[in-house]
Design a protein around this motif. Structure first.
Motif, PDB file in Angstrom:
ATOM      1  N   UNK A 127       0.829  -1.205   0.000  1.00 27.92           N
ATOM      2  CA  UNK A 127       0.000   0.000   0.000  1.00 27.92           C
ATOM      3  C   UNK A 127       0.866   1.260   0.000  1.00 27.92           C
ATOM      4  N   UNK A 128       1.992   1.222   0.769  1.00 32.17           N
ATOM      5  CA  UNK A 128       2.900   2.377   0.809  1.00 32.17           C
ATOM      6  C   UNK A 128       3.544   2.628  -0.551  1.00 32.17           C
ATOM      7  N   UNK A 129       3.868   1.557  -1.270  1.00 31.48           N
ATOM      8  CA  UNK A 129       4.430   1.714  -2.611  1.00 31.48           C
ATOM      9  C   UNK A 129       3.404   2.314  -3.555  1.00 31.48           C
ATOM     10  N   UNK A 130       2.196   1.787  -3.515  1.00 28.16           N
ATOM     11  CA  UNK A 130       1.139   2.287  -4.392  1.00 28.16           C
ATOM     12  C   UNK A 130       0.812   3.745  -4.108  1.00 28.16           C
ATOM     13  N   UNK A 131       0.911   4.138  -2.834  1.00 24.61           N
ATOM     14  CA  UNK A 131       0.621   5.523  -2.455  1.00 24.61           C
ATOM     15  C   UNK A 131       1.849   6.434  -2.584  1.00 24.61           C
ATOM     16  N   UNK A 132       2.954   5.861  -3.128  1.00 21.24           N
ATOM     17  CA  UNK A 132       4.201   6.585  -3.353  1.00 21.24           C
ATOM     18  C   UNK A 132       4.848   7.086  -2.057  1.00 21.24           C
ATOM     19  N   UNK A 133       4.539   6.415  -0.957  1.00 17.45           N
ATOM     20  CA  UNK A 133       5.209   6.731   0.306  1.00 17.45           C
ATOM     21  C   UNK A 133       6.579   6.062   0.359  1.00 17.45           C
ATOM     22  N   UNK A 134       6.728   4.983  -0.382  1.00 17.75           N
ATOM     23  CA  UNK A 134       8.005   4.295  -0.537  1.00 17.75           C
ATOM     24  C   UNK A 134       8.208   3.985  -2.008  1.00 17.75           C
ATOM     25  N   UNK A 135       9.473   3.985  -2.444  1.00 19.57           N
ATOM     26  CA  UNK A 135       9.739   3.588  -3.821  1.00 19.57           C
ATOM     27  C   UNK A 135       9.936   2.078  -3.872  1.00 19.57           C
ATOM     28  N   UNK A 136       9.751   1.530  -5.055  1.00 16.10           N
ATOM     29  CA  UNK A 136       9.978   0.097  -5.230  1.00 16.10           C
ATOM     30  C   UNK A 136      11.421  -0.248  -4.895  1.00 16.10           C
ATOM     31  N   UNK A 137      12.351   0.635  -5.263  1.00 17.81           N
ATOM     32  CA  UNK A 137      13.774   0.390  -5.005  1.00 17.81           C
ATOM     33  C   UNK A 137      14.052   0.300  -3.507  1.00 17.81           C
ATOM     34  N   UNK A 138      13.452   1.212  -2.727  1.00 15.87           N
ATOM     35  CA  UNK A 138      13.655   1.195  -1.269  1.00 15.87           C
ATOM     36  C   UNK A 138      13.120  -0.093  -0.657  1.00 15.87           C
ATOM     37  N   UNK A 139      11.932  -0.461  -1.100  1.00 14.77           N
ATOM     38  CA  UNK A 139      11.319  -1.678  -0.565  1.00 14.77           C
ATOM     39  C   UNK A 139      12.118  -2.902  -0.989  1.00 14.77           C
ATOM     40  N   UNK A 140      12.565  -2.916  -2.246  1.00 13.45           N
ATOM     41  CA  UNK A 140      13.330  -4.065  -2.742  1.00 13.45           C
ATOM     42  C   UNK A 140      14.618  -4.237  -1.950  1.00 13.45           C
ATOM     43  N   UNK A 141      15.293  -3.134  -1.648  1.00 18.16           N
ATOM     44  CA  UNK A 141      16.545  -3.223  -0.890  1.00 18.16           C
ATOM     45  C   UNK A 141      16.307  -3.799   0.500  1.00 18.16           C
ATOM     46  N   UNK A 142      15.253  -3.319   1.156  1.00 16.15           N
ATOM     47  CA  UNK A 142      14.943  -3.802   2.505  1.00 16.15           C
ATOM     48  C   UNK A 142      14.573  -5.285   2.478  1.00 16.15           C
ATOM     49  N   UNK A 143      13.798  -5.670   1.481  1.00 14.87           N
ATOM     50  CA  UNK A 143      13.382  -7.062   1.412  1.00 14.87           C
ATOM     51  C   UNK A 143      14.518  -7.975   0.976  1.00 14.87           C
ATOM     52  N   UNK A 144      15.421  -7.459   0.166  1.00 14.61           N
ATOM     53  CA  UNK A 144      16.590  -8.261  -0.199  1.00 14.61           C
ATOM     54  C   UNK A 144      17.413  -8.581   1.042  1.00 14.61           C
ATOM     55  N   UNK A 145      17.559  -7.586   1.920  1.00 12.19           N
ATOM     56  CA  UNK A 145      18.279  -7.822   3.186  1.00 12.19           C
ATOM     57  C   UNK A 145      17.551  -8.873   4.029  1.00 12.19           C
ATOM     58  N   UNK A 146      16.229  -8.764   4.074  1.00 11.94           N
ATOM     59  CA  UNK A 146      15.447  -9.720   4.860  1.00 11.94           C
ATOM     60  C   UNK A 146      15.563 -11.128   4.282  1.00 11.94           C
ATOM     61  N   UNK A 147      15.575 -11.220   2.951  1.00 16.28           N
ATOM     62  CA  UNK A 147      15.721 -12.530   2.310  1.00 16.28           C
ATOM     63  C   UNK A 147      17.100 -13.115   2.607  1.00 16.28           C
ATOM     64  N   UNK A 148      18.130 -12.252   2.634  1.00 14.95           N
ATOM     65  CA  UNK A 148      19.470 -12.715   2.985  1.00 14.95           C
ATOM     66  C   UNK A 148      19.481 -13.363   4.367  1.00 14.95           C
ATOM     67  N   UNK A 149      18.793 -12.716   5.304  1.00 13.55           N
ATOM     68  CA  UNK A 149      18.712 -13.269   6.666  1.00 13.55           C
ATOM     69  C   UNK A 149      18.007 -14.620   6.649  1.00 13.55           C
ATOM     70  N   UNK A 150      16.901 -14.698   5.895  1.00 13.84           N
ATOM     71  CA  UNK A 150      16.158 -15.953   5.814  1.00 13.84           C
ATOM     72  C   UNK A 150      17.014 -17.061   5.194  1.00 13.84           C
ATOM     73  N   UNK A 151      17.788 -16.703   4.186  1.00 10.47           N
ATOM     74  CA  UNK A 151      18.654 -17.688   3.536  1.00 10.47           C
ATOM     75  C   UNK A 151      19.695 -18.205   4.510  1.00 10.47           C
ATOM     76  N   UNK A 152      20.306 -17.284   5.280  1.00  9.82           N
ATOM     77  CA  UNK A 152      21.316 -17.704   6.258  1.00  9.82           C
ATOM     78  C   UNK A 152      20.703 -18.631   7.307  1.00  9.82           C
ATOM     79  N   UNK A 153      19.498 -18.302   7.749  1.00  9.41           N
ATOM     80  CA  UNK A 153      18.838 -19.153   8.743  1.00  9.41           C
ATOM     81  C   UNK A 153      18.525 -20.535   8.170  1.00  9.41           C
TER      82      UNK A 153
END
Length: 314
Positions: A70-96
């Motif tokens: 919803x934040x992306x659609x409302x332009x409160x966050x960019x796709x790039x910002x969200x992608x970077x944060x989620x890439x970090x989260x995926x890295x953590x999940x992969x390590x676990x």
């Protein structure tokens, strides 16, 4: 297809691959509102709604929650910002997941019981900071300012080899880390480590080393190091000529015959600097760090004592 085209909810479902129920949910929650309704009350959506739905589907498939979408659609966050944060989260999940895989392989290989499995899982679930704190607590409790025989040189030597699990540990590294974590929590081991470390760091000299002299001791360290690096086990026949030569050299210095009695005496003289559990600590440290060959922090004494006793027994 143009900007004036309107789509029914069924048509949107066919074009986006989303179910009618899912589209209706997004519509009711305000994520993708209908452009207008027919006189009969059916929802109609324009091209912008179609594109928003395709973006929603993509972001959701990438694991983003609805609030973030919803934040992306409302332009409160960019796709790039969200992608970077989620890439970090995926890295953590992969390590676990990688760590969990290694633990499971250790459990399968060792046939661990439920209690050992729980301990292994708990210890490996510690964060990197928590694992370092566990080792720091051990070092501070063993060699800190209030510890008997505190010495900053010794502490620096041991800290230089602080172990930690890599992001994708092998089953062998996991097993070594679990054993190491249990070892450093043992008060008896801390006493042994405190007693042996001054010899390892060169801050305390055995009587036999002082009497033998720097030249012979340096020669001995060099020969034992070469044997270890060559993979020569102290119980191997290949160790015999090395030990024979060292015994002869020591016997000359001490004006003794290089006989079995002298070999036994030599072994006893080197024993105060050797503790099997401390040796085990260093082997575990380097196993966790992925090293096959134990570096020079492991002293010459374990190898030499075993070789002396083996040649005497033979």
């Amino acid at each position: 297809m143009d900007g004036a085209t309107l789509y029914s909810i069924g048509e949107l479902s066919r074009r986006t691959g989303l179910s009618v129920t899912t589209i209706r949910f997004y519509s009711d929650s305000g994520v993708v509102a209908p452009t207008r309704r027919t006189p009969a009350g059916y929802r109609l959506y324009d091209l912008d709604a179609l594109l928003r739905l395709e973006l929603v589907r993509t972001l959701r498939e990438l694991g983003m929650d609805l609030a973030t979408v919803r934040q992306v659609l409302n332009r409160e966050l960019t796709v790039a910002e969200v992608a970077a944060a989620h890439a970090d989260a995926v890295d953590v999940q992969i390590r676990l997941l990688q760590l969990r895989r290694s633990v499971l392989r250790v459990v399968a290989k060792r046939g661990s019981d439920p209690e050992e499995t729980k301990l292994m899982h708990r210890l490996t679930q510690l964060s990197g900071d928590e694992r370092r704190r566990l080792i720091d607590d051990f070092l501070d409790g063993t060699f800190g300012t209030e510890a008997v025989g505190a010495d900053p040189v010794i502490l620096a030597m041991i800290r230089s080899a602080t172990p930690d699990l890599p992001d994708d540990p092998s089953p062998e590294q996991v097993a070594a880390w679990v054993e190491l974590a249990e070892l450093v929590g043992d008060p008896d081991f801390r006493t042994r480590m405190r007693r042996a470390a001054p010899y390892q760091a060169g801050r305390r000299t055995l009587d036999i080393e002082a009497r033998a002299g720097d030249e012979l001791m340096e020669f001995t360290r060099q020969k034992v190091a070469e044997a270890r690096e060559a993979g020569i086990d102290p119980l191997d026949d290949r160790a015999a000529p090395i030990v024979d030569d060292l015994v002869r050299r020591f016997a000359e210095v001490f004006d003794r015959a290089p006989d079995p009695e002298f070999r036994t005496w030599m072994a006893r003289q080197f024993e105060p600097a050797h503790d099997p559990r401390v040796e085990r600590y260093w082997r575990l440290v380097w196993a966790v760090r992925g090293r096959q060959v134990v570096p020079g922090l492991l002293p010459i004494h374990p190898w030499l004592i075993q070789a002396l006793r083996s040649s005497h027994d033979a």
